[in-house]
Each structure stands twice: as C-alpha cells, then as structure tokens.
Design an enzyme around this catalytic site. Structure first.
Site, PDB file in Angstrom:
ATOM      1  N   PHE A 167       0.859  -1.187   0.000  1.00 22.42           N
ATOM      2  CA  PHE A 167       0.000   0.000   0.000  1.00 22.42           C
ATOM      3  C   PHE A 167       0.893   1.234   0.000  1.00 22.42           C
ATOM      4  O   PHE A 167       1.986   1.221   0.580  1.00 22.42           O
ATOM      5  CB  PHE A 167      -0.885  -0.032   1.256  1.00 22.42           C
ATOM      6  CG  PHE A 167      -1.861   1.099   1.345  1.00 22.42           C
ATOM      7  CD1 PHE A 167      -2.847   1.273   0.388  1.00 22.42           C
ATOM      8  CD2 PHE A 167      -1.795   2.000   2.400  1.00 22.42           C
ATOM      9  CE1 PHE A 167      -3.754   2.316   0.486  1.00 22.42           C
ATOM     10  CE2 PHE A 167      -2.697   3.048   2.504  1.00 22.42           C
ATOM     11  CZ  PHE A 167      -3.677   3.203   1.537  1.00 22.42           C
ATOM     12  N   ASP A 218       6.116  -3.172   8.740  1.00 24.61           N
ATOM     13  CA  ASP A 218       4.769  -2.700   8.433  1.00 24.61           C
ATOM     14  C   ASP A 218       3.849  -3.911   8.574  1.00 24.61           C
ATOM     15  O   ASP A 218       3.830  -4.801   7.718  1.00 24.61           O
ATOM     16  CB  ASP A 218       4.723  -2.112   7.021  1.00 24.61           C
ATOM     17  CG  ASP A 218       3.348  -1.549   6.660  1.00 24.61           C
ATOM     18  OD1 ASP A 218       2.364  -1.934   7.317  1.00 24.61           O
ATOM     19  OD2 ASP A 218       3.259  -0.746   5.719  1.00 24.61           O
ATOM     20  N   HIS A 277      -1.043  -5.732   7.607  1.00 21.46           N
ATOM     21  CA  HIS A 277      -1.758  -6.935   7.150  1.00 21.46           C
ATOM     22  C   HIS A 277      -1.579  -8.104   8.115  1.00 21.46           C
ATOM     23  O   HIS A 277      -2.020  -9.200   7.801  1.00 21.46           O
ATOM     24  CB  HIS A 277      -1.189  -7.417   5.804  1.00 21.46           C
ATOM     25  CG  HIS A 277      -1.368  -6.480   4.662  1.00 21.46           C
ATOM     26  ND1 HIS A 277      -0.991  -6.807   3.380  1.00 21.46           N
ATOM     27  CD2 HIS A 277      -1.885  -5.224   4.589  1.00 21.46           C
ATOM     28  CE1 HIS A 277      -1.258  -5.798   2.560  1.00 21.46           C
ATOM     29  NE2 HIS A 277      -1.792  -4.822   3.277  1.00 21.46           N
ATOM     30  N   GLN A 316      -7.784   0.019  10.368  1.00 24.22           N
ATOM     31  CA  GLN A 316      -8.776   0.524   9.404  1.00 24.22           C
ATOM     32  C   GLN A 316      -9.813  -0.589   9.153  1.00 24.22           C
ATOM     33  O   GLN A 316      -9.529  -1.762   9.399  1.00 24.22           O
ATOM     34  CB  GLN A 316      -8.021   0.956   8.130  1.00 24.22           C
ATOM     35  CG  GLN A 316      -8.860   1.535   7.017  1.00 24.22           C
ATOM     36  CD  GLN A 316      -9.319   0.457   6.069  1.00 24.22           C
ATOM     37  OE1 GLN A 316      -8.693  -0.592   5.955  1.00 24.22           O
ATOM     38  NE2 GLN A 316     -10.436   0.701   5.405  1.00 24.22           N
ATOM     39  N   LYS A 351      -9.183  -4.179   7.919  1.00 17.89           N
ATOM     40  CA  LYS A 351      -8.118  -4.961   8.548  1.00 17.89           C
ATOM     41  C   LYS A 351      -8.686  -6.001   9.529  1.00 17.89           C
ATOM     42  O   LYS A 351      -9.833  -5.915   9.944  1.00 17.89           O
ATOM     43  CB  LYS A 351      -7.142  -4.023   9.290  1.00 17.89           C
ATOM     44  CG  LYS A 351      -6.513  -2.971   8.390  1.00 17.89           C
ATOM     45  CD  LYS A 351      -5.757  -3.585   7.238  1.00 17.89           C
ATOM     46  CE  LYS A 351      -4.960  -2.601   6.403  1.00 17.89           C
ATOM     47  NZ  LYS A 351      -5.727  -1.487   5.827  1.00 17.89           N
ATOM     48  N   ARG A 408       4.482  16.822  24.024  1.00 17.00           N
ATOM     49  CA  ARG A 408       4.206  16.847  25.474  1.00 17.00           C
ATOM     50  C   ARG A 408       4.419  15.482  26.090  1.00 17.00           C
ATOM     51  O   ARG A 408       4.184  14.453  25.442  1.00 17.00           O
ATOM     52  CB  ARG A 408       2.750  17.241  25.728  1.00 17.00           C
ATOM     53  CG  ARG A 408       2.498  18.700  25.585  1.00 17.00           C
ATOM     54  CD  ARG A 408       1.068  19.029  25.907  1.00 17.00           C
ATOM     55  NE  ARG A 408       0.150  18.409  24.972  1.00 17.00           N
ATOM     56  CZ  ARG A 408      -1.145  18.711  24.899  1.00 17.00           C
ATOM     57  NH1 ARG A 408      -1.668  19.593  25.731  1.00 17.00           N
ATOM     58  NH2 ARG A 408      -1.922  18.132  24.030  1.00 17.00           N
ATOM     59  N   TYR A 450       0.642  22.842  28.998  1.00 19.82           N
ATOM     60  CA  TYR A 450       1.178  23.286  27.713  1.00 19.82           C
ATOM     61  C   TYR A 450       2.690  23.418  27.720  1.00 19.82           C
ATOM     62  O   TYR A 450       3.230  24.454  27.355  1.00 19.82           O
ATOM     63  CB  TYR A 450       0.506  24.606  27.317  1.00 19.82           C
ATOM     64  CG  TYR A 450      -0.977  24.408  27.065  1.00 19.82           C
ATOM     65  CD1 TYR A 450      -1.417  23.783  25.902  1.00 19.82           C
ATOM     66  CD2 TYR A 450      -1.919  24.802  28.007  1.00 19.82           C
ATOM     67  CE1 TYR A 450      -2.764  23.548  25.684  1.00 19.82           C
ATOM     68  CE2 TYR A 450      -3.267  24.579  27.795  1.00 19.82           C
ATOM     69  CZ  TYR A 450      -3.686  23.946  26.637  1.00 19.82           C
ATOM     70  OH  TYR A 450      -5.017  23.714  26.425  1.00 19.82           O
ATOM     71  N   ARG A 479      -2.634  11.152  18.194  1.00 15.51           N
ATOM     72  CA  ARG A 479      -3.323  10.342  19.205  1.00 15.51           C
ATOM     73  C   ARG A 479      -4.563   9.614  18.699  1.00 15.51           C
ATOM     74  O   ARG A 479      -5.311  10.113  17.873  1.00 15.51           O
ATOM     75  CB  ARG A 479      -3.731  11.234  20.394  1.00 15.51           C
ATOM     76  CG  ARG A 479      -2.573  11.795  21.194  1.00 15.51           C
ATOM     77  CD  ARG A 479      -3.088  12.516  22.437  1.00 15.51           C
ATOM     78  NE  ARG A 479      -4.084  13.506  22.147  1.00 15.51           N
ATOM     79  CZ  ARG A 479      -3.830  14.807  21.953  1.00 15.51           C
ATOM     80  NH1 ARG A 479      -2.592  15.268  22.032  1.00 15.51           N
ATOM     81  NH2 ARG A 479      -4.806  15.647  21.700  1.00 15.51           N
TER      82      ARG A 479
HETATM   83  C1  LIG Z   1       0.654  -2.297   4.084  1.00 18.26           C
HETATM   84  C2  LIG Z   1      -0.086  -1.125   4.649  1.00 18.26           C
HETATM   85  N1  LIG Z   1       0.602  -0.177   5.303  1.00 18.26           N
HETATM   86  C3  LIG Z   1      -0.008   0.887   5.838  1.00 18.26           C
HETATM   87  C4  LIG Z   1      -1.369   1.071   5.739  1.00 18.26           C
HETATM   88  C5  LIG Z   1      -1.984   2.316   6.268  1.00 18.26           C
HETATM   89  O1  LIG Z   1      -2.985   2.114   7.186  1.00 18.26           O
HETATM   90  P1  LIG Z   1      -4.210   3.116   7.357  1.00 18.26           P
HETATM   91  O2  LIG Z   1      -5.167   2.863   6.248  1.00 18.26           O
HETATM   92  O3  LIG Z   1      -4.757   2.755   8.699  1.00 18.26           O
HETATM   93  O4  LIG Z   1      -3.672   4.500   7.341  1.00 18.26           O
HETATM   94  C6  LIG Z   1      -2.138   0.096   5.090  1.00 18.26           C
HETATM   95  C7  LIG Z   1      -3.596   0.253   4.976  1.00 18.26           C
HETATM   96  O5  LIG Z   1      -4.244  -0.185   4.076  1.00 18.26           O
HETATM   97  C8  LIG Z   1      -1.475  -1.023   4.518  1.00 18.26           C
HETATM   98  O6  LIG Z   1      -2.167  -1.964   3.864  1.00 18.26           O
END
Ligand SMILES: Cc1ncc(COP(=O)(O)O)c(C=O)c1O
Length: 419
Positions: free
Chosen positions: A100, A177, A180, A203, A206, A235, A242, A252
């Site tokens: 992605f 990463d 997945h 997301q 997922k 912070r 602040y 966050r």
């Molecule tokens: C391999 C990969 N990295 C990063 C992300 C980014 O995630 P998000 O959609 O939560 O921003 C995704 C999302 O589809 C992804 O498939």
C-alpha cells in the site's frame, strides 16, 4: 459437466456469502464498551488510566512487545516510527515495491526518500537478495540509507532472519509494516517487535478494526519515551498543560477507538486461529489444482494473521484464460476474488516526476530515482499473477474453503466455455 455461472449456470459457491460472518465483527461487549466510553465523557486519552493506555499494554503483550503507542491510523503509525528512528531530510528508507502506498508515502512525509527493492514473487515479501543489492548500490552512489521497512504482505511474514542480518551488517533500522499481519508469527514469536518498531492499522478492512486506528509497538527502551513525546505534539503523556519539549504533531487515538479495540482484541485470537487453520487447509487443496498456487509455505511461519489470501494464477494451466477473465468467472461463481494493489508502487501516478514536484521539495525530487522508469522483475511478475481473496473468507471455515476450491475446479474443467 456444469455450465459456468458467468454463462448463466448455477453459482458453485453460492452458499459462501452466508458462511462469511458480517464485517466488521460486532457483539454486545463491543457495543457496551463503546457506550460506556461515551457515557464516561472522556473521549480523549489525555488523562491517567485511559482506555488508550490499557489498549497499548494489552496489544503490546498480545504481540510479544514491551511497549505500544496507539495512534489515529496505520499511515501515521509509520510516520511516527520514522520520526522516532530519526529519519531526516534526504535520508533513504528501502521499501518493497509491492505494498500500500503509505509504506512509501510515510517516508516522503517525514522528508525522506523511499527506495524500492524487489519482492520475491513466491512470498510477496521483500527479497533479501534485492534488499542487499539495493543497499550496496545506494551506498556506492552516495545515498544516505537509514533503514528498511518490510511489509508482511497479506499477513505472510517477510524473511526476518535474512533481513535482520542484512540490516545488522549495514547498520540499518528495521521497521515492520504489520498492517496486514495482526497475530502473524515468525518462529513462534509475533511480528512487530522483532525489528526495531512495528506499525499496525485498524482501518475497517483490517483483521482487527475500529474503523480507523493504528499502533506502533517496540521492545526498545530507548525509543518509547521519544515515540510518546512525538505522538503527543511534544508533550509528556500524563502531564497535562502546555509544556512542549519538541516540535511535533498530534497522532493520538481517541478513547472511542480504544473502547472498540479492547473488545476486538478479546475475540481476535479465536479468529486468528481459525483463519490460520483454514488458510493451511485451503493452501493444501489449491496446490493440487495446478495454476492457483498459494504463497510458498515456510515452516518458520508459525501463525498467519491474514489480510489478503493470495493466489498466484498461471493462465498456462487454464488454457491461456487471462487473469481478469478468471477473476470475473470466479466472482460469478460466488467467490469474492479481486487483485491486491494491482501494480508495483513505482507505477502509481503519485511517483511520476511532475507529480512529485507538486508535493516534495524540488531539490529532494532531484535526488530521487526516476520511479516511472523502474522495472523490477519480481514485483511485475507477482502483480501479473496475483489474485486475492479477502481474509474474511477464511472465517467461513473449511466448508467455505471447499466451496472456493470447487468453484476454481469448475472453472478449470469448463474453461473452454470462456475461450
Ligand atoms: C501495508 C499497509 N501499510 C499501511 C497502511 C496504512 O494504514 P491506514 O489505512 O490505517 O492508514 C495500510 C492500509 O491499508 C497497509 O495496507
């Protein structure tokens, strides 16, 4: 001899849809947890004992990591990791060519340069040989290579033994990463904190989700305070007011996301086990058909938390039937087949030089490879053959897998109807 559904016959896998549970998973515990959080009127994590804090602890523990930092989504999880690991202007991060776009765009968002390495078409993960060759080439050409991001594509862990060795030899960080790969294991250990930092997405599509969300996990004591500081606009967490120690942004997660995720985490281990078991079953059945191979099986992968179920389609085994037509026929039979990202990332319009000039300082674009001229053999051949099924089909159990296999076999037996 039965007529193919695309030609008006009865869909072989028409029962599959009913076997797949609705997505996203929702039960009374999730509903109650969300209502409790709403009624509690603490929707932001900036108070001690927050739900985000609890989720960070529980998710990190589930993933064999010491620490977690919950964030708004998986894209900013990657940005947070790169900032924490100190990627600075013009530094290079090697990323796989098939993933992605966030894997690469998070590098440019922090001022770095993504450099594509090839993937192994049998595993869909970054090829250690290509990684090593790419690092050496960049060093020879004066590139400032800082680290590598591996993607556990479709939940299939990259070869972490080889990658950590190369990273160690060249003094590079390793970001995993794991968008997945919730629950995936390498040699009995959950992915994410095997390298320096691991980034997840929650997301909606997922394996674990709150609609949006993300987390960065790590075992490194020297990184966690900095990651927390960066994610909270400079912070110190737990110290209201602040006083900002560094310039940064706000990454966050909300308490409402954490309320959902805490419950999602409770049901996930069972889903993971089922998906792993059914995935293995489906792989052994597919391997016998010919022309629809699963990713290469590797005994070092002790658990797979699927996102895509990847099938490598070979038209030669289907009398030359083009992949697009195979997917159409499979969909007509009731199997929700698709392609993954469809092309290597360097082909995306966003990587064309004139588009880069709109988004990245010109001086940095000059130092970037000409992405549009790239051709990486493994990435190209993988994308040409890749057919994906969404991970939810594995929740349909062995009966669901049998229907998928039957639909593919039917297409193979009756392929002449499509030629
Ligand atoms: C391999 C990969 N990295 C990063 C992300 C980014 O995630 P998000 O959609 O939560 O921003 C995704 C999302 O589809 C992804 O498939």
């Amino acid at each position: 001899m039965s007529k193919l559904a695309i030609k008006g016959g009865r869909p072989e896998a028409e029962g599959l849809r009913k076997l797949i549970p609705p997505w996203p998973p929702l039960n009374d515990d999730i509903r109650l947890s969300l209502i409790k959080a709403l009624d509690g009127r603490r929707w932001c994590r900036l108070y001690p004992g927050s739900l985000c804090e609890r989720f960070e602890e529980e998710f990190a523990r589930f993933h064999d990591a010491k620490y977690g930092v919950a964030v708004a989504n998986g894209t900013v999880a990657l940005e947070l990791a790169f900032k924490t690991l100190g990627v600075s202007y013009g530094e290079e991060v090697i990323v796989p060519a098939v993933t992605f776009i966030a894997t690469a765009s998070a590098v440019t968002e922090v001022g770095g340069i993504p450099i594509f390495a090839d993937i192994d078409p049998e595993t869909a993960a970054i090829s250690p040989e290509s990684l090593k060759a790419t690092v050496e080439e960049r060093i020879d050409e004066g590139g400032r290579v800082k680290g590598v991001t591996v993607v556990h594509y479709g939940g299939y862990p990259a070869d972490l033994d080889a990658i950590l060795k190369i990273a160690g030899d060249y003094g590079l960080f390793v970001v995993e990463d794991c968008a997945h790969a919730h629950g995936s294991e390498w040699r009995g250990r959950k992915v994410g904190a095997i390298g320096d930092m691991g980034c997840f997405s929650f997301q909606e599509s997922k394996s674990m989700t709150a609609g949006e969300g993300g987390i960065v996990i790590t075992n490194r004591d020297d990184l966690i305070d900095r990651a927390r500081l960066i994610h909270n606009i400079g912070r110190v967490l737990g110290k209201p007011g602040y006083i900002h120690y560094i310039l940064s942004s706000n990454y966050r997660m909300t308490e409402l996301q954490a309320a959902i995720l805490l419950e999602a985490l409770k049901i996930y281990p069972e889903q993971l086990k089922l998906k792993h078991e059914v995935g293995e079953y489906l792989a052994s059945k597919l391997s016998r058909i010919g022309g629809v191979d699963p990713l290469r099986r590797d005994p070092r992968i002790t658990m797979r938390g699927y996102y895509y179920y990847v099938i490598r389609y070979d038209p030669r085994e289907f009398e030359g039937l083009p992949k697009d037509r195979f997917i159409e026929a499979l969909r007509a039979e009731g199997v929700p087949a698709s392609v993954g990202y469809g092309m290597p990332l360097y082909r995306q319009p966003a990587f064309a030089r004139e588009r880069l000039m709109e988004t990245v300082p010109g001086e940095l674009v000059e130092r970037m490879p000409r992405y549009e001229d790239m051709y990486l053999h493994g990435a190209e051949s993988f994308c040409a053959s890749e057919v994906t099924l969404p991970h939810q089909v594995l929740l349909a159990g062995r009966d669901g897998a049998d229907l998928i296999v039957a639909a593919i076999e039917k297409i193979k037996e009756n392929v002449y109807e499509l030629l």
